[in-house]
Enzyme design. Structure first.
Site, mmCIF file in Angstrom:
data_model
loop_
_atom_site.group_PDB
_atom_site.id
_atom_site.type_symbol
_atom_site.label_atom_id
_atom_site.label_comp_id
_atom_site.label_asym_id
_atom_site.label_seq_id
_atom_site.Cartn_x
_atom_site.Cartn_y
_atom_site.Cartn_z
ATOM 1 N N SER A 12 0.849 -1.188 0.000
ATOM 2 C CA SER A 12 0.000 0.000 0.000
ATOM 3 C C SER A 12 0.886 1.239 0.000
ATOM 4 O O SER A 12 2.123 1.149 0.006
ATOM 5 C CB SER A 12 -0.911 0.012 1.235
ATOM 6 O OG SER A 12 -0.128 0.140 2.416
ATOM 7 N N LYS A 13 0.260 2.404 0.004
ATOM 8 C CA LYS A 13 1.000 3.659 -0.087
ATOM 9 C C LYS A 13 1.957 3.863 1.083
ATOM 10 O O LYS A 13 2.955 4.570 0.948
ATOM 11 C CB LYS A 13 0.019 4.833 -0.174
ATOM 12 C CG LYS A 13 -0.718 4.907 -1.506
ATOM 13 C CD LYS A 13 -1.636 6.111 -1.553
ATOM 14 C CE LYS A 13 -2.365 6.184 -2.898
ATOM 15 N NZ LYS A 13 -3.289 7.331 -2.964
ATOM 16 N N ARG A 14 1.656 3.247 2.215
ATOM 17 C CA ARG A 14 2.553 3.449 3.355
ATOM 18 C C ARG A 14 3.921 2.781 3.141
ATOM 19 O O ARG A 14 4.886 3.075 3.837
ATOM 20 C CB ARG A 14 1.909 2.943 4.646
ATOM 21 C CG ARG A 14 1.800 1.432 4.764
ATOM 22 C CD ARG A 14 1.256 1.051 6.143
ATOM 23 N NE ARG A 14 1.141 -0.380 6.299
ATOM 24 C CZ ARG A 14 0.124 -1.102 5.897
ATOM 25 N NH1 ARG A 14 -0.888 -0.502 5.274
ATOM 26 N NH2 ARG A 14 0.075 -2.404 6.081
#
Length: 474
Positions: free
Chosen positions: A240-242
């Protein structure tokens, strides 16, 4: 059996092309090219509330940047509603689907009751045997799912996976507003487009038994399935973006080369011996589903960065000159519309490419070559542009002025002769000159740097440094 391979990449345009989707597209593309087959691009845009033209364009741009060309498409599901309706009508006539008049509120109430009783929430089939329509209600259409026996998915990656039909729902294939649903449109499209192999993420595996029953009901030979393991972040959770950038075009903006990203993506779950770096021709030659692993792959940004640096090193300077131009403008190193000699730029790049991991780094490294003037690193300025080194800089500048051919070999001879006559170490003059010309203490070989910077600009920068030191003495 199918005569020739036909595969598809079918993204939903509810976001940009991300790493997981790009890998799915890549595996389909390679499978088609390896088998002399056909690769289709299909945009699954039936979710009108979330699908946007911006995301469709972004997906296509990402595919084009990665050089994954498609043979057919892009098809759009919103252009195919009449086709879905005709298949639904056919299933209705054959008694393989039925009208359901249950309202969303009724279905939600039954779902809550099933959960409270510890049961698996699924449609109870109460509209299956209705003889008459219920007035003043727009019905949905449900598929008549078998309730006994098993369905087997012979997956090319996961092997045999068995599902119990009793756990499958009579799924809605056309909503009450007339729009078709995902599991139905996917099958109809695959049938209508003669798809032979479905290669997709394993988050779709639970949909596969439902879709197999629809293939069978339509009378189409069930395609081969290959469900790809998920891509995880460093903490072993879904990417994910994290974990960093997940959009393909974000890597383009960060200065990654498309071939490097393709090479990295294919190695997320596929292998060919111990080989790490592949040409596209090698990937097409070697690719097969048999060598796709069953375990999830972990995305490693550092390894991607290393791989990108290897691609930059192996690229022709002339090619990098074309690729770096937008970044020179974006980083403010060169004004848009300004012309630059490509042969000279290629020569400059050849001195820097082994030091650059991305095109952004390469562009910024080129700054002291391209800029009319430079800024000094404060520490470098204090250490090397001082009164102690002033006499040597003045004398060397005079010697460089006399050079007719300002080339690295002749420049080197001047330096060597000077240090021998002055009885100093090369670094005692090379570093002050490096700082005067580049503004920093690190650069490619100083003789190559001066040749690329050119005689006029080199002398101008040396003169500026000399004047600055002299002025600071006063």
């Amino acid at each position: 059996m199918f005569n020739s391979v036909r595969v598809r990449f079918a993204p939903s345009p509810t976001g940009h092309l991300h790493i997981g989707g790009a890998r799915t597209a890549l595996f389909n593309w390679l499978f088609a090219r390896h088998n002399d087959g056909t690769f289709l691009l299909r945009i699954e845009d039936t979710d009108r509330s979330r699908s946007t033209a911006e995301h469709i364009n972004s997906i296509i741009e990402g595919m084009e940047w990665l050089k994954m060309d498609w043979d057919e498409g892009p098809y759009r599901q919103t252009d195919r509603f009449d086709i879905y309706r005709s298949y639904a009508d056919k299933l209705m006539k054959e008694g393989k689907a039925y009208y359901c008049y249950c309202s969303p509120e009724e279905l939600e109430q039954r779902r809550k009751e099933a959960i409270s009783q510890g049961k698996t929430p699924k449609y109870d089939g109460r509209c299956r045997d209705l003889k008459e329509p219920i007035p003043d209600r727009n019905p949905s259409i449900r598929f008549w799912m078998p309730q006994e026996g098993e369905v087997t998915v012979n997956d090319l990656i996961k092997g045999k996976v068995i599902f119990d039909n009793a756990n499958l729902d009579d799924l809605i294939i056309v909503r009450s507003d007339g729009t078709p649903t995902y599991n139905f449109t996917v099958v109809v499209d695959d049938v209508d487009m003669n798809i032979t192999h479905v290669i997709r993420g394993d988050d779709h595996l639970n949909n596969t038994p439902k879709q197999i029953h629809i293939y069978n009901a339509i009378g189409y030979e069930v395609p081969f399935f290959a469900h790809l393991p998920m891509i995880l972040g460093s903490d072993k959770t879904r990417l994910s973006k994290r974990h960093g950038a997940t959009s393909v075009l974000a890597y383009k903006e960060m200065g990654y080369l498309p071939d490097a990203l393709v090479n990295y993506l294919v190695r997320l779950g596929w292998s060919h011996g111990d080989q790490e770096i592949f040409t596209r021709e090698e990937l097409i030659q070697y690719f097969s589903c048999e060598n796709v692993g069953k375990s999830s792959a972990v995305f490693n940004p550092e390894k991607l960065l290393w791989l990108n640096s290897q691609y930059i090193i192996s690229s022709r300077p002339e090619d990098l000159a074309e690729l770096v131009m937008p970044f020179l403008i974006k980083e403010g190193i060169m004004l848009e519309g300004r012309t630059i000699d490509k042969e000279w730029l290629s020569k400059a790049i050849s001195t820097l490419k082994e030091r650059s991991k991305t095109l952004v780094e390469l562009a910024n490294s080129l700054k002291y070559y391209i800029a009319d003037d430079i800024e000094y690193d404060p520490k470098a300025k204090e250490k090397f542009l001082n009164e102690k080194n002033l006499p040597n800089m003045i004398e060397l500048k005079k010697l460089l002025e006399k050079l007719d051919d300002f080339i690295a070999t002749d420049i080197e001879k001047v330096f060597i002769s000077f240090v021998e006559e002055s009885n100093i170490k090369l670094g005692n003059i090379a570093q002050p000159v490096r700082v005067a010309v580049t503004g920093r203490t690190e650069s490619p070989g100083i003789f190559d740097v001066l040749e690329v910077v050119g005689k006029e600009k080199t002398l101008k920068r040396l003169e500026k440094a000399i004047r600055m030191i002299e002025t600071s003495k006063v």
